[in-house]
Design a protein around this motif. Structure first.
Motif, mmCIF file in Angstrom:
data_model
loop_
_atom_site.group_PDB
_atom_site.id
_atom_site.type_symbol
_atom_site.label_atom_id
_atom_site.label_comp_id
_atom_site.label_asym_id
_atom_site.label_seq_id
_atom_site.Cartn_x
_atom_site.Cartn_y
_atom_site.Cartn_z
ATOM 1 N N LEU A 1 0.847 -1.181 0.000
ATOM 2 C CA LEU A 1 0.000 0.000 0.000
ATOM 3 C C LEU A 1 0.886 1.235 0.000
ATOM 4 O O LEU A 1 1.696 1.424 0.906
ATOM 5 C CB LEU A 1 -0.896 -0.008 1.240
ATOM 6 N N ALA A 2 0.754 2.035 -1.008
ATOM 7 C CA ALA A 2 1.507 3.286 -1.073
ATOM 8 C C ALA A 2 0.892 4.287 -0.115
ATOM 9 O O ALA A 2 -0.318 4.324 0.086
ATOM 10 C CB ALA A 2 1.486 3.834 -2.493
ATOM 11 N N LYS A 3 1.753 5.080 0.494
ATOM 12 C CA LYS A 3 1.295 6.095 1.434
ATOM 13 C C LYS A 3 1.541 7.461 0.821
ATOM 14 O O LYS A 3 2.544 7.671 0.165
ATOM 15 C CB LYS A 3 2.058 5.992 2.757
ATOM 16 N N GLY A 4 0.630 8.369 1.059
ATOM 17 C CA GLY A 4 0.824 9.711 0.543
ATOM 18 C C GLY A 4 -0.442 10.530 0.632
ATOM 19 O O GLY A 4 -1.405 10.161 1.312
ATOM 20 N N GLN A 5 -0.440 11.632 -0.077
ATOM 21 C CA GLN A 5 -1.524 12.600 0.021
ATOM 22 C C GLN A 5 -2.880 11.999 -0.321
ATOM 23 O O GLN A 5 -3.868 12.292 0.346
ATOM 24 C CB GLN A 5 -1.251 13.812 -0.873
ATOM 25 N N THR A 6 -2.940 11.121 -1.318
ATOM 26 C CA THR A 6 -4.219 10.521 -1.688
ATOM 27 C C THR A 6 -4.823 9.760 -0.513
ATOM 28 O O THR A 6 -6.014 9.898 -0.213
ATOM 29 C CB THR A 6 -4.047 9.574 -2.892
ATOM 30 N N ILE A 29 12.166 6.928 8.153
ATOM 31 C CA ILE A 29 12.422 8.339 7.845
ATOM 32 C C ILE A 29 11.512 8.787 6.707
ATOM 33 O O ILE A 29 11.021 9.923 6.706
ATOM 34 C CB ILE A 29 13.913 8.549 7.504
ATOM 35 N N ALA A 30 11.250 7.897 5.758
ATOM 36 C CA ALA A 30 10.331 8.226 4.663
ATOM 37 C C ALA A 30 8.943 8.544 5.216
ATOM 38 O O ALA A 30 8.284 9.485 4.746
ATOM 39 C CB ALA A 30 10.263 7.074 3.665
ATOM 40 N N ALA A 35 4.745 12.662 6.468
ATOM 41 C CA ALA A 35 3.909 13.381 7.424
ATOM 42 C C ALA A 35 4.250 14.867 7.442
ATOM 43 O O ALA A 35 3.359 15.716 7.389
ATOM 44 C CB ALA A 35 4.075 12.789 8.823
ATOM 45 N N LEU A 36 5.524 15.166 7.505
ATOM 46 C CA LEU A 36 5.939 16.570 7.549
ATOM 47 C C LEU A 36 5.580 17.304 6.268
ATOM 48 O O LEU A 36 5.126 18.448 6.308
ATOM 49 C CB LEU A 36 7.438 16.657 7.820
ATOM 50 N N ASP A 37 5.767 16.648 5.127
ATOM 51 C CA ASP A 37 5.440 17.274 3.838
ATOM 52 C C ASP A 37 3.953 17.572 3.725
ATOM 53 O O ASP A 37 3.550 18.532 3.080
ATOM 54 C CB ASP A 37 5.867 16.385 2.674
ATOM 55 N N TYR A 38 3.139 16.739 4.354
ATOM 56 C CA TYR A 38 1.694 16.927 4.302
ATOM 57 C C TYR A 38 1.185 17.799 5.451
ATOM 58 O O TYR A 38 0.016 18.143 5.511
ATOM 59 C CB TYR A 38 0.990 15.568 4.317
ATOM 60 N N GLY A 39 2.058 18.147 6.374
ATOM 61 C CA GLY A 39 1.662 18.997 7.494
ATOM 62 C C GLY A 39 0.950 18.259 8.603
ATOM 63 O O GLY A 39 0.129 18.842 9.314
ATOM 64 N N MET A 40 1.246 16.966 8.741
ATOM 65 C CA MET A 40 0.625 16.159 9.782
ATOM 66 C C MET A 40 1.575 15.969 10.948
ATOM 67 O O MET A 40 2.794 16.010 10.778
ATOM 68 C CB MET A 40 0.270 14.768 9.238
ATOM 69 N N ARG A 41 0.988 15.727 12.125
ATOM 70 C CA ARG A 41 1.808 15.351 13.272
ATOM 71 C C ARG A 41 2.366 13.960 13.017
ATOM 72 O O ARG A 41 1.741 13.136 12.352
ATOM 73 C CB ARG A 41 0.979 15.351 14.552
ATOM 74 N N PHE A 42 3.542 13.697 13.575
ATOM 75 C CA PHE A 42 4.205 12.416 13.354
ATOM 76 C C PHE A 42 4.685 11.838 14.672
ATOM 77 O O PHE A 42 5.143 12.571 15.552
ATOM 78 C CB PHE A 42 5.405 12.592 12.409
ATOM 79 N N VAL A 43 4.557 10.521 14.810
ATOM 80 C CA VAL A 43 5.130 9.782 15.927
ATOM 81 C C VAL A 43 5.991 8.683 15.307
ATOM 82 O O VAL A 43 5.521 7.915 14.462
ATOM 83 C CB VAL A 43 4.044 9.149 16.827
#
Length: 75
Positions: A1-6, A29-30, A35-43
């Motif tokens: 499953l690809a992860k990203g904006q969609t 790291i990817a 998450a950072l590129d999309y402006g989401m919080r990350f854990v």
């Protein structure tokens, strides 16, 4: 499953939430960069990468060893 904006947009639409309501939990790291590129919080989930490495990419992001620790982060 690809992860990203969609997928992030689909999650927001399906759950009826805004991007700021989501938290991306990832083990790479990817994942942190997505998450950072999309402006989401990350854990960061420790294992593949250590806390220092996650801190270099996402200095404000908490890290956990076990997913159950998320309960205390967001209680």
């Amino acid at each position: 499953l690809a992860k990203g904006q969609t997928q992030f947009d689909h999650a927001c639409q399906t759950l009826g939430v805004e991007r700021d309501d989501l938290v991306f939990v990832g083990d790479s790291i990817a994942d942190a960069n997505l998450a950072l590129d999309y402006g989401m919080r990350f854990v960061g989930r420790l294992g593949t990468f250590d806390a220092r490495t996650f801190g270099e990419v996402a200095p404000d992001a908490p890290v956990v060893e076990e997913l159950t620790e998320l309960l205390t982060l967001f209680a």
